[in-house]
Design an enzyme around this catalytic site. Structure first.
Site, PDB file in Angstrom:
ATOM      1  N   ASN A  37       0.815  -1.217   0.000  1.00 50.89           N
ATOM      2  CA  ASN A  37       0.000   0.000   0.000  1.00 50.89           C
ATOM      3  C   ASN A  37       0.856   1.277   0.000  1.00 50.89           C
ATOM      4  O   ASN A  37       1.611   1.510   0.937  1.00 50.89           O
ATOM      5  CB  ASN A  37      -0.915  -0.035   1.237  1.00 50.89           C
ATOM      6  CG  ASN A  37      -1.996   1.011   1.193  1.00 50.89           C
ATOM      7  OD1 ASN A  37      -2.234   1.627   0.152  1.00 50.89           O
ATOM      8  ND2 ASN A  37      -2.669   1.215   2.321  1.00 50.89           N
ATOM      9  N   HIS A 121     -15.207  -6.299   9.532  1.00 45.58           N
ATOM     10  CA  HIS A 121     -14.982  -4.995  10.170  1.00 45.58           C
ATOM     11  C   HIS A 121     -16.284  -4.300  10.511  1.00 45.58           C
ATOM     12  O   HIS A 121     -16.918  -3.717   9.642  1.00 45.58           O
ATOM     13  CB  HIS A 121     -14.271  -4.048   9.207  1.00 45.58           C
ATOM     14  CG  HIS A 121     -12.857  -4.398   8.931  1.00 45.58           C
ATOM     15  ND1 HIS A 121     -12.053  -3.618   8.146  1.00 45.58           N
ATOM     16  CD2 HIS A 121     -12.091  -5.431   9.340  1.00 45.58           C
ATOM     17  CE1 HIS A 121     -10.857  -4.160   8.081  1.00 45.58           C
ATOM     18  NE2 HIS A 121     -10.848  -5.268   8.784  1.00 45.58           N
ATOM     19  N   TYR A 152      -9.354   4.556  12.739  1.00 46.61           N
ATOM     20  CA  TYR A 152      -8.269   4.216  13.660  1.00 46.61           C
ATOM     21  C   TYR A 152      -7.962   5.424  14.536  1.00 46.61           C
ATOM     22  O   TYR A 152      -7.900   6.551  14.057  1.00 46.61           O
ATOM     23  CB  TYR A 152      -7.020   3.779  12.876  1.00 46.61           C
ATOM     24  CG  TYR A 152      -7.254   2.535  12.066  1.00 46.61           C
ATOM     25  CD1 TYR A 152      -7.798   1.395  12.661  1.00 46.61           C
ATOM     26  CD2 TYR A 152      -6.971   2.485  10.704  1.00 46.61           C
ATOM     27  CE1 TYR A 152      -8.040   0.249  11.926  1.00 46.61           C
ATOM     28  CE2 TYR A 152      -7.198   1.339   9.966  1.00 46.61           C
ATOM     29  CZ  TYR A 152      -7.737   0.221  10.584  1.00 46.61           C
ATOM     30  OH  TYR A 152      -7.978  -0.911   9.857  1.00 46.61           O
ATOM     31  N   ASP A 203      -8.643  -3.173  16.824  1.00 48.92           N
ATOM     32  CA  ASP A 203      -7.340  -2.789  16.263  1.00 48.92           C
ATOM     33  C   ASP A 203      -6.921  -1.417  16.792  1.00 48.92           C
ATOM     34  O   ASP A 203      -7.551  -0.403  16.483  1.00 48.92           O
ATOM     35  CB  ASP A 203      -7.446  -2.746  14.721  1.00 48.92           C
ATOM     36  CG  ASP A 203      -6.102  -2.547  14.044  1.00 48.92           C
ATOM     37  OD1 ASP A 203      -5.088  -2.345  14.746  1.00 48.92           O
ATOM     38  OD2 ASP A 203      -6.068  -2.591  12.795  1.00 48.92           O
ATOM     39  N   HIS A 205      -4.085  -0.079  16.064  1.00 48.57           N
ATOM     40  CA  HIS A 205      -3.350   0.514  14.945  1.00 48.57           C
ATOM     41  C   HIS A 205      -2.119   1.289  15.410  1.00 48.57           C
ATOM     42  O   HIS A 205      -1.821   2.374  14.907  1.00 48.57           O
ATOM     43  CB  HIS A 205      -4.278   1.393  14.095  1.00 48.57           C
ATOM     44  CG  HIS A 205      -4.016   1.282  12.632  1.00 48.57           C
ATOM     45  ND1 HIS A 205      -3.366   2.258  11.921  1.00 48.57           N
ATOM     46  CD2 HIS A 205      -4.281   0.294  11.737  1.00 48.57           C
ATOM     47  CE1 HIS A 205      -3.275   1.895  10.650  1.00 48.57           C
ATOM     48  NE2 HIS A 205      -3.813   0.707  10.514  1.00 48.57           N
ATOM     49  N   GLU A 229      -5.373  -5.919  18.734  1.00 47.11           N
ATOM     50  CA  GLU A 229      -4.412  -5.910  17.627  1.00 47.11           C
ATOM     51  C   GLU A 229      -3.520  -4.678  17.661  1.00 47.11           C
ATOM     52  O   GLU A 229      -3.991  -3.570  17.911  1.00 47.11           O
ATOM     53  CB  GLU A 229      -5.224  -5.932  16.332  1.00 47.11           C
ATOM     54  CG  GLU A 229      -4.391  -5.794  15.084  1.00 47.11           C
ATOM     55  CD  GLU A 229      -5.261  -5.830  13.838  1.00 47.11           C
ATOM     56  OE1 GLU A 229      -6.360  -6.422  13.882  1.00 47.11           O
ATOM     57  OE2 GLU A 229      -4.847  -5.248  12.826  1.00 47.11           O
ATOM     58  N   GLU A 255       1.284  -7.251  11.172  1.00 47.68           N
ATOM     59  CA  GLU A 255       0.887  -6.996   9.786  1.00 47.68           C
ATOM     60  C   GLU A 255       1.944  -6.231   9.000  1.00 47.68           C
ATOM     61  O   GLU A 255       1.929  -6.265   7.780  1.00 47.68           O
ATOM     62  CB  GLU A 255      -0.489  -6.325   9.712  1.00 47.68           C
ATOM     63  CG  GLU A 255      -0.574  -4.953  10.323  1.00 47.68           C
ATOM     64  CD  GLU A 255      -1.974  -4.354  10.222  1.00 47.68           C
ATOM     65  OE1 GLU A 255      -2.941  -5.023  10.602  1.00 47.68           O
ATOM     66  OE2 GLU A 255      -2.088  -3.217   9.761  1.00 47.68           O
ATOM     67  N   ARG A 276       0.045 -11.683  12.724  1.00 47.45           N
ATOM     68  CA  ARG A 276      -0.736 -11.096  11.630  1.00 47.45           C
ATOM     69  C   ARG A 276       0.007 -11.013  10.299  1.00 47.45           C
ATOM     70  O   ARG A 276      -0.353 -10.235   9.423  1.00 47.45           O
ATOM     71  CB  ARG A 276      -1.258  -9.714  12.053  1.00 47.45           C
ATOM     72  CG  ARG A 276      -2.403  -9.905  13.032  1.00 47.45           C
ATOM     73  CD  ARG A 276      -3.122  -8.668  13.372  1.00 47.45           C
ATOM     74  NE  ARG A 276      -3.545  -7.863  12.245  1.00 47.45           N
ATOM     75  CZ  ARG A 276      -4.554  -8.180  11.425  1.00 47.45           C
ATOM     76  NH1 ARG A 276      -5.211  -9.297  11.571  1.00 47.45           N
ATOM     77  NH2 ARG A 276      -4.875  -7.354  10.445  1.00 47.45           N
ATOM     78  N   HIS A 305      -3.397 -10.780   8.043  1.00 47.81           N
ATOM     79  CA  HIS A 305      -3.822  -9.447   7.624  1.00 47.81           C
ATOM     80  C   HIS A 305      -4.523  -9.566   6.266  1.00 47.81           C
ATOM     81  O   HIS A 305      -3.973 -10.153   5.338  1.00 47.81           O
ATOM     82  CB  HIS A 305      -2.546  -8.608   7.515  1.00 47.81           C
ATOM     83  CG  HIS A 305      -2.733  -7.195   7.122  1.00 47.81           C
ATOM     84  ND1 HIS A 305      -1.728  -6.465   6.521  1.00 47.81           N
ATOM     85  CD2 HIS A 305      -3.766  -6.341   7.261  1.00 47.81           C
ATOM     86  CE1 HIS A 305      -2.129  -5.242   6.308  1.00 47.81           C
ATOM     87  NE2 HIS A 305      -3.361  -5.130   6.752  1.00 47.81           N
ATOM     88  N   GLU A 332      -8.517 -11.983   8.391  1.00 50.98           N
ATOM     89  CA  GLU A 332      -9.243 -10.712   8.208  1.00 50.98           C
ATOM     90  C   GLU A 332      -9.837 -10.754   6.806  1.00 50.98           C
ATOM     91  O   GLU A 332      -9.102 -10.940   5.829  1.00 50.98           O
ATOM     92  CB  GLU A 332      -8.258  -9.549   8.351  1.00 50.98           C
ATOM     93  CG  GLU A 332      -8.894  -8.193   8.172  1.00 50.98           C
ATOM     94  CD  GLU A 332      -7.878  -7.065   8.293  1.00 50.98           C
ATOM     95  OE1 GLU A 332      -6.657  -7.330   8.176  1.00 50.98           O
ATOM     96  OE2 GLU A 332      -8.298  -5.925   8.501  1.00 50.98           O
TER      97      GLU A 332
END
Ligand code: GCO
Ligand code: MG
Length: 397
Positions: A37, A121, A152, A203, A205, A229, A255, A276, A305, A332
């Site tokens: 990403n 989610h 997040y 999460d 994050h 998480e 992740e 993850r 993830h 996920e």
């Protein structure tokens, strides 16, 4: 059998994805994915950069080719190269499956379960919206649900600033107090309304300091989370003991890990319950399988993830692997089948049914890439939001 060419594609049908096709002189090709990403063109260039080393070699030697790509340059590891390596490794497993005329999970040990348990989610702007959202997931067959208040950082996001220049990301401002106080409160509400049995997770994050993370894990203990998480940033390696010893809330991280060396100290320390990682960012199926073997004696399960930036090919690699490993935990889940366009560009993504993800039975990874269609959706630069503290200090998102 020899590798004859490696094609790399960038496509943006719904968001950016990096795809490879590894061609062979046997007329068989394999598909793999190298999406990272925000850094997609850099991974694509890394794949192009290592490709000449692979031409003329036997694609069936997945272990040796993994080592070759890992060790060729002296400089090794890191998210860019491990994702590039993953893309090629997935394509080699796809080729192997096509040669054997078997789905990849059969080559990895066969089915240990009917399908891979998934989580969805749920979220909302207040506790009632979150509750409704969790219920809608349960009605759709999910047995595990993630619950978030807003984005997040939740109510800790106390302000926003527009992008400095057009096309660059906005800035959010985070202060921990509201986040820390509101998170246990909405879990209290969910437990009151939904009971204690439904499996819920959350999460963080990476937004907290070690002592804040320890406090939150302790506050959440009465609500029996499936896991908490990314309570810490991976850099805070020496603080996992503090968070672990604060409570019995199960913990998940990994992740953004890129290989076994990131995972092993957490396994050995007994600090986590779920890892993850996923094949996409750790060097592919070959490495993810070994990480899960390393995890097994430490009672660590997979929680791969699977946000939308882990595309349909990478998702398929995750599902094939978790079909077979004994310590599969949860995946996920992003339902790519909801998008007709994605189903055409990537025929066909894994299926979701009765709370479980199931791989296609077609030989290899059971998924393809339609390059003509993909080419109609060119890459568009995209960013994660920036996060700062209110005094302007750069923070983590
Ligand atoms: C998750 C993740 C993602 C990441 C994203 C980054 O658990 O789903 O934290 O939402 O932010 O995958 O690229
Ligand atoms: Mg996460």
């Amino acid at each position: 059998m020899k590798i004859t060419a490696i094609d790399v594609f960038l496509t943006c049908p719904t968001r950016n994805y990096v795809v490879v096709k590894v061609h062979t002189d046997a007329g068989i090709y394999g598909v793999g994915e190298g999406t990272l990403n925000g850094s997609e063109p850099i991974v694509a260039e890394a794949i192009r950069h290592v490709s000449p080393l692979l031409i003329g070699r036997d694609p069936r030697n997945t272990e040796d080719l993994w080592s070759l790509i890992y060790h060729w340059g002296y400089w090794r590891g890191g998210p860019i190269y491990m994702t590039a390596l993953a893309a090629i490794d997935m394509a080699l497993w796809d080729i192997k499956g096509k040669i054997a005329n078997l789905p990849v999970y059969q080559l990895l040990g066969g089915a240990s379960r009917r399908g891979v348990l998934c989580y969805g989610h749920a979220g909302g702007r207040d506790e009632v919206e979150i509750e409704d959202s969790v219920r809608s997931f349960l009605e759709r067959g999910y047995r595990v649900v993630r619950a978030q208040l807003g984005n997040y950082g939740g109510l800790g996001i106390v302000g926003h600033e527009p992008p400095v220049t057009e096309g660059t990301p906005p800035t959010h401002f985070f202060e921990p107090a509201k986040y820390l106080v509101s998170t246990p409160r909405f879990f209290e509400h969910l437990r009151e309304k939904l009971g204690m049995e439904v499996d819920l997770l959350h999460d963080v994050h990476e937004q907290l300091t070690p002592i804040e993370a320890a406090w939150l894990a302790k506050q959440l203990e009465p609500y029996r989370l499936f896991f908490l998480e990314d309570a810490l940033r991976p850099e805070h390696r020496n603080s996992w003991k503090l968070v672990r010893e604060a409570s019995t809330t199960p913990l998940a991280i990994g992740e953004i890990f890129s290989g076994r060396w990131d995972c092993l100290p957490l396994f050995q320390g007994g600090f986590i319950d779920y890892i993850r990682i996923k094949p996409l960012h750790v060097g592919g199926i070959t490495e993810a399988r070994k990480i899960m073997m390393l995890a097994e004696p430490y009672n660590v399960r997979s929680a791969f993830h699977g946000a939308a930036d882990i595309g349909p090919i990478a998702q398929s690699a995750s599902i094939h692997l978790q079909m077979t490993i004994p310590n599969s935990g949860v995946q996920e889940w992003t339902d790519f089948r909801k998008s007709d366009l994605l189903c055409e560009v990537f025929p066909s993504p894994c299926r979701f049914s009765d709370g479980l993800a199931v791989p296609n039975e077609a030989p290899g990874l059971g998924i393809d890439y339609n390059e003509e269609l993909g080419a109609r959706y060119p890459y568009k630069q995209a960013w994660m939001p920036l996060v700062r503290r209110q005094d302007g200090t750069m923070h983590v998102y």
